[in-house]
Design a protein around this motif. Structure first.
Motif, mmCIF file in Angstrom:
data_model
loop_
_atom_site.group_PDB
_atom_site.id
_atom_site.type_symbol
_atom_site.label_atom_id
_atom_site.label_comp_id
_atom_site.label_asym_id
_atom_site.label_seq_id
_atom_site.Cartn_x
_atom_site.Cartn_y
_atom_site.Cartn_z
ATOM 1 N N PRO A 19 0.685 -1.165 -0.065
ATOM 2 C CA PRO A 19 0.108 0.009 -0.084
ATOM 3 C C PRO A 19 0.747 1.360 -0.002
ATOM 4 O O PRO A 19 2.174 1.174 0.394
ATOM 5 N N THR A 20 0.303 2.211 -0.554
ATOM 6 C CA THR A 20 1.170 3.500 -0.591
ATOM 7 C C THR A 20 -0.120 4.732 -0.234
ATOM 8 O O THR A 20 -1.131 4.591 0.195
ATOM 9 N N THR A 21 0.489 6.118 -0.326
ATOM 10 C CA THR A 21 -0.299 7.281 -0.410
ATOM 11 C C THR A 21 -0.402 7.843 -1.450
ATOM 12 O O THR A 21 0.705 7.815 -2.455
ATOM 13 N N ASN A 22 -1.479 8.677 -1.984
ATOM 14 C CA ASN A 22 -1.465 9.584 -3.163
ATOM 15 C C ASN A 22 -0.708 10.877 -2.588
ATOM 16 O O ASN A 22 -0.314 10.825 -1.542
ATOM 17 N N ASN A 23 -0.730 12.165 -3.648
ATOM 18 C CA ASN A 23 0.171 13.104 -3.593
ATOM 19 C C ASN A 23 -0.495 14.074 -2.281
ATOM 20 O O ASN A 23 -0.042 14.877 -1.649
ATOM 21 N N LEU A 24 -1.757 13.530 -1.830
ATOM 22 C CA LEU A 24 -2.419 14.221 -0.674
ATOM 23 C C LEU A 24 -2.023 13.718 0.649
ATOM 24 O O LEU A 24 -2.969 14.126 1.701
ATOM 25 N N GLY A 25 -1.638 12.546 0.407
ATOM 26 C CA GLY A 25 -1.319 11.759 1.721
ATOM 27 C C GLY A 25 -2.549 10.780 2.233
ATOM 28 O O GLY A 25 -2.428 10.215 3.049
ATOM 29 N N ASN A 26 -3.448 10.562 1.359
ATOM 30 C CA ASN A 26 -4.619 9.679 1.274
ATOM 31 C C ASN A 26 -4.252 8.173 1.091
ATOM 32 O O ASN A 26 -3.315 8.004 0.198
ATOM 33 N N ILE A 28 -3.732 4.585 -0.346
ATOM 34 C CA ILE A 28 -4.148 3.699 -1.433
ATOM 35 C C ILE A 28 -3.704 2.357 -1.108
ATOM 36 O O ILE A 28 -2.646 1.925 -0.838
ATOM 37 N N ALA A 29 -4.680 1.604 -0.753
ATOM 38 C CA ALA A 29 -4.407 0.008 -0.372
ATOM 39 C C ALA A 29 -5.449 -0.797 -0.806
ATOM 40 O O ALA A 29 -6.417 -0.404 -1.518
ATOM 41 N N PRO A 30 -5.367 -2.242 -0.837
ATOM 42 C CA PRO A 30 -6.257 -3.114 -1.420
ATOM 43 C C PRO A 30 -7.432 -2.974 -0.997
ATOM 44 O O PRO A 30 -8.736 -3.308 -1.633
#
Length: 192
Positions: A19-26, A28-30
């Motif tokens: 998992p990671t985050t988008n450019n706004l820090g939200n 992004i996970a399965p």
């Protein structure tokens, strides 16, 4: 992205992405997004789509042997897109290229296979042209790779040969390093 940098056509390849985050820090996970890899080759109708599945806290992506068998050898470009399960927004998580190597497996009678790089093939063509000139023949026109060359003199051919030899040496050094055999230009000294 954890997609391998090189695969072999006809093999099954599996990798996991965390998992990671988008450019706004939200996040992004399965649990919140699906992940799909789009792979393209530089020919019409040469494309592969690989949908990832949740695997614990990561995404697992598999290119089956049936899919990779149809992939031409060469450079493929990919884009990994995460689609939100809630609002269908799309985020590109990664983009790059991978190398697909030709499979050496065969059924029935084996056909010819030339595993040399383009630089190695070009070097052989230039060396043949030099031998032809030195043996009294004339080389008015010949092909090296995709190029058609007319009326090179011996000095130009020797310069081109030197450049291609250097290119081949760099390729060989890179291959040794990639196979874990180290850089042949490294010199180690021990003092006792």
């Amino acid at each position: 992205m954890n997609i391998p940098s090189a695969i072999t056509a006809g093999t099954t390849v599996t990798w996991d992405d965390l998992p990671t985050t988008n450019n706004l820090g939200n996040p992004i996970a399965p649990t919140t997004h699906t992940l799909t890899y789009y792979l393209r080759f530089n020919e019409v109708f040469e494309a592969v789509t690989a949908a990832s599945t949740p695997s614990g806290s990561a995404w697992r992506t598999t290119l089956t042997s049936g899919v990779s068998t149809g992939m031409n050898a060469g450079t493929w470009y990919f884009s990994a897109l995460a689609t939100s399960r809630s609002d269908s927004s799309v985020t590109e998580l990664g983009r790059g290229s991978i190398t697909v190597n030709a499979s050496l497996a065969y059924a029935g009678n084996a056909t010819a296979y030339d595993g040399r790089s383009q630089a190695q093939k070009d070097l052989e063509a230039v060396q043949l042209a030099i031998r032809t000139l030195l043996n009294g023949g004339s080389v008015k026109e010949y092909r090296i790779g995709q190029r058609s060359i007319k009326r090179y003199d011996l000095a130009e051919l020797i310069a081109l040969e030197a450049k291609l030899k250097a290119d081949v040496k760099l390729e060989q050094a890179a291959e040794l390093s990639a196979n874990g055999l180290g850089n042949p230009r490294n010199m180690f000294v021990r003092f006792n």
